[in-house]
Each structure stands twice: as C-alpha cells, then as structure tokens.
Motif scaffolding. Sequence first.
Motif, short mmCIF file in Angstrom:
data_model
loop_
_atom_site.label_atom_id
_atom_site.label_comp_id
_atom_site.label_asym_id
_atom_site.label_seq_id
_atom_site.Cartn_x
_atom_site.Cartn_y
_atom_site.Cartn_z
N ILE A 1 11.99 -6.62 15.06
CA ILE A 1 13.22 -6.19 14.43
C ILE A 1 13.05 -4.74 14.00
O ILE A 1 12.02 -4.35 13.44
CB ILE A 1 13.61 -7.10 13.24
N SER A 2 14.06 -3.93 14.26
CA SER A 2 14.02 -2.53 13.91
C SER A 2 14.58 -2.31 12.52
O SER A 2 15.14 -3.21 11.90
CB SER A 2 14.82 -1.71 14.93
N SER A 3 14.42 -1.10 12.03
CA SER A 3 14.98 -0.76 10.72
C SER A 3 16.49 -0.90 10.70
O SER A 3 17.07 -1.13 9.63
CB SER A 3 14.57 0.66 10.32
N GLY A 4 17.12 -0.76 11.86
CA GLY A 4 18.55 -0.92 11.96
C GLY A 4 19.01 -2.34 12.19
O GLY A 4 20.21 -2.59 12.31
N GLY A 5 18.07 -3.28 12.26
CA GLY A 5 18.41 -4.68 12.40
C GLY A 5 18.49 -5.19 13.83
O GLY A 5 18.85 -6.35 14.04
N LEU A 6 18.16 -4.35 14.80
CA LEU A 6 18.16 -4.81 16.18
C LEU A 6 16.96 -5.71 16.42
O LEU A 6 15.85 -5.41 15.98
CB LEU A 6 18.13 -3.63 17.14
N THR A 7 17.19 -6.79 17.14
CA THR A 7 16.14 -7.78 17.36
C THR A 7 15.87 -7.98 18.83
O THR A 7 16.74 -7.80 19.68
CB THR A 7 16.50 -9.13 16.72
N ASN A 8 14.64 -8.36 19.12
CA ASN A 8 14.23 -8.73 20.47
C ASN A 8 13.36 -9.97 20.38
O ASN A 8 12.57 -10.12 19.45
CB ASN A 8 13.44 -7.60 21.13
N TYR A 9 13.50 -10.85 21.37
CA TYR A 9 12.72 -12.06 21.42
C TYR A 9 12.19 -12.27 22.83
O TYR A 9 12.85 -11.94 23.82
CB TYR A 9 13.56 -13.29 21.06
N VAL A 10 11.02 -12.85 22.90
CA VAL A 10 10.55 -13.31 24.19
C VAL A 10 11.43 -14.49 24.62
O VAL A 10 11.89 -15.27 23.78
CB VAL A 10 9.06 -13.70 24.12
N GLY B 1 0.82 -1.20 0.00
CA GLY B 1 0.00 0.00 0.00
C GLY B 1 0.85 1.25 0.00
O GLY B 1 2.00 1.24 -0.44
N SER B 2 0.28 2.31 0.50
CA SER B 2 0.97 3.58 0.54
C SER B 2 1.87 3.63 1.77
O SER B 2 1.41 3.90 2.88
CB SER B 2 -0.03 4.73 0.56
N ILE B 3 3.14 3.32 1.55
CA ILE B 3 4.11 3.26 2.65
C ILE B 3 5.31 4.11 2.29
O ILE B 3 5.93 3.91 1.25
CB ILE B 3 4.55 1.81 2.92
N PHE B 4 5.65 5.01 3.17
CA PHE B 4 6.86 5.78 2.99
C PHE B 4 8.05 5.07 3.63
O PHE B 4 9.10 4.93 3.01
CB PHE B 4 6.71 7.19 3.56
N SER B 5 7.88 4.64 4.86
CA SER B 5 8.95 3.95 5.55
C SER B 5 8.37 3.09 6.65
O SER B 5 7.31 3.38 7.20
CB SER B 5 9.97 4.94 6.14
N ILE B 6 9.09 2.03 6.98
CA ILE B 6 8.73 1.14 8.06
C ILE B 6 9.83 1.18 9.11
O ILE B 6 11.00 0.95 8.78
CB ILE B 6 8.51 -0.30 7.58
N ASN B 7 9.45 1.44 10.33
CA ASN B 7 10.41 1.50 11.41
C ASN B 7 10.65 0.11 12.00
O ASN B 7 11.68 -0.51 11.79
CB ASN B 7 9.95 2.47 12.49
N HIS B 8 9.66 -0.39 12.72
CA HIS B 8 9.75 -1.71 13.32
C HIS B 8 8.78 -2.66 12.65
O HIS B 8 7.70 -2.27 12.23
CB HIS B 8 9.42 -1.66 14.82
N MET B 9 9.15 -3.92 12.59
CA MET B 9 8.24 -4.99 12.22
C MET B 9 8.42 -6.11 13.23
O MET B 9 9.53 -6.34 13.72
CB MET B 9 8.49 -5.51 10.81
N GLY B 10 7.34 -6.79 13.52
CA GLY B 10 7.44 -7.84 14.51
C GLY B 10 6.30 -8.83 14.43
O GLY B 10 5.38 -8.69 13.61
N ILE C 1 14.04 -13.92 13.69
CA ILE C 1 13.32 -12.93 12.91
C ILE C 1 14.29 -12.26 11.94
O ILE C 1 15.45 -12.02 12.28
CB ILE C 1 12.62 -11.88 13.81
N SER C 2 13.83 -12.00 10.74
CA SER C 2 14.64 -11.33 9.75
C SER C 2 13.74 -10.42 8.92
O SER C 2 12.51 -10.50 8.99
CB SER C 2 15.38 -12.33 8.85
N ARG C 3 14.38 -9.58 8.13
CA ARG C 3 13.63 -8.56 7.41
C ARG C 3 14.26 -8.28 6.07
O ARG C 3 15.48 -8.20 5.95
CB ARG C 3 13.59 -7.29 8.27
N ASP C 4 13.43 -8.13 5.06
CA ASP C 4 13.84 -7.70 3.74
C ASP C 4 13.18 -6.35 3.53
O ASP C 4 12.03 -6.27 3.11
CB ASP C 4 13.43 -8.70 2.67
N SER C 5 13.91 -5.29 3.82
CA SER C 5 13.33 -3.96 3.78
C SER C 5 12.89 -3.56 2.38
O SER C 5 11.90 -2.85 2.21
CB SER C 5 14.33 -2.94 4.33
N ALA C 6 13.63 -4.00 1.36
CA ALA C 6 13.28 -3.66 -0.01
C ALA C 6 11.92 -4.22 -0.41
O ALA C 6 11.26 -3.66 -1.28
CB ALA C 6 14.36 -4.16 -0.96
#
Length: 121
Positions: A51-60, A26-35, A69-74
């Motif tokens: 996971i943050s936009s900078g690649g920092l991760t947190n887990y329970v 959809g209409s997305i300019f930027s995504i900060n965190h995804m989880g 968790i991983s992310r493909d920002s593109a």
Amino acid sequence: QVQLVESGGGLVQAGGSLRLSCTASGSIFSINHMGWYRRAPGNERELVARISSGGLTNYVDSVKGRFTISRDSAKNTVYLQMNSLKPEDTAVYYCNAVLRMRSWGREYDYWGQGTQVTVSS
C-alpha cells in the motif's frame, strides 16, 4: 534507528482468519510504501500486498479477494487482514517499509523480523 515489529501470526485451521500488524518506530520522517512479503518453505520470497502513502494497493493474484491491506499513517502501522486462509498461505510473513529518516535524506528499505503463519488442513 528504525525498527519494524510484526505481530499477529500464529496457527490457524484452513478457512480461518488472522490479522497481521506491523509498526515502524524510530527516527522516521515519512513512509512512502508499506507492504507484506512472505517466504514459504522451499519457495522464494514473494510480495503479498503493498500500500502506498496515497492508499493505492497491490496484491498477488493468489490472495486477491481474501486478504486486505490497510494502513494507519498516523501510527506508522500497516495491517494485513487474512481471511479464508489456505494451507498454501503457510509462510513467514515479513513487513517492509520504504521510508525516509530525514526530509532531505534518501529512501531506504526496512524489514521486520518476520512472523510465522501456519495454516493447517
């Protein structure tokens, strides 16, 4: 408008693996965190991984060493690789994204519809 679509849930035996994916569109300019969050029957919703936009991760704590968790920002996509699954991992898993629709806009939380993960003993 923004949509988050999850996939990859299913039924697996204890000790097995699943890989969840979530794509924001959809209409997305930027995504900060995804989880990923989950809600088991009779339980409250809990954060599983983030996971943050900078690649920092947190887990329970309960999934550390088993989930990644991983992310493909593109592609505006987040993944959750779940290994060594246990029956207590059974839950509906929800994708979450904190994003801006416009460069000057505020951040909003968006949620997917959820995908069922069932782990049998």
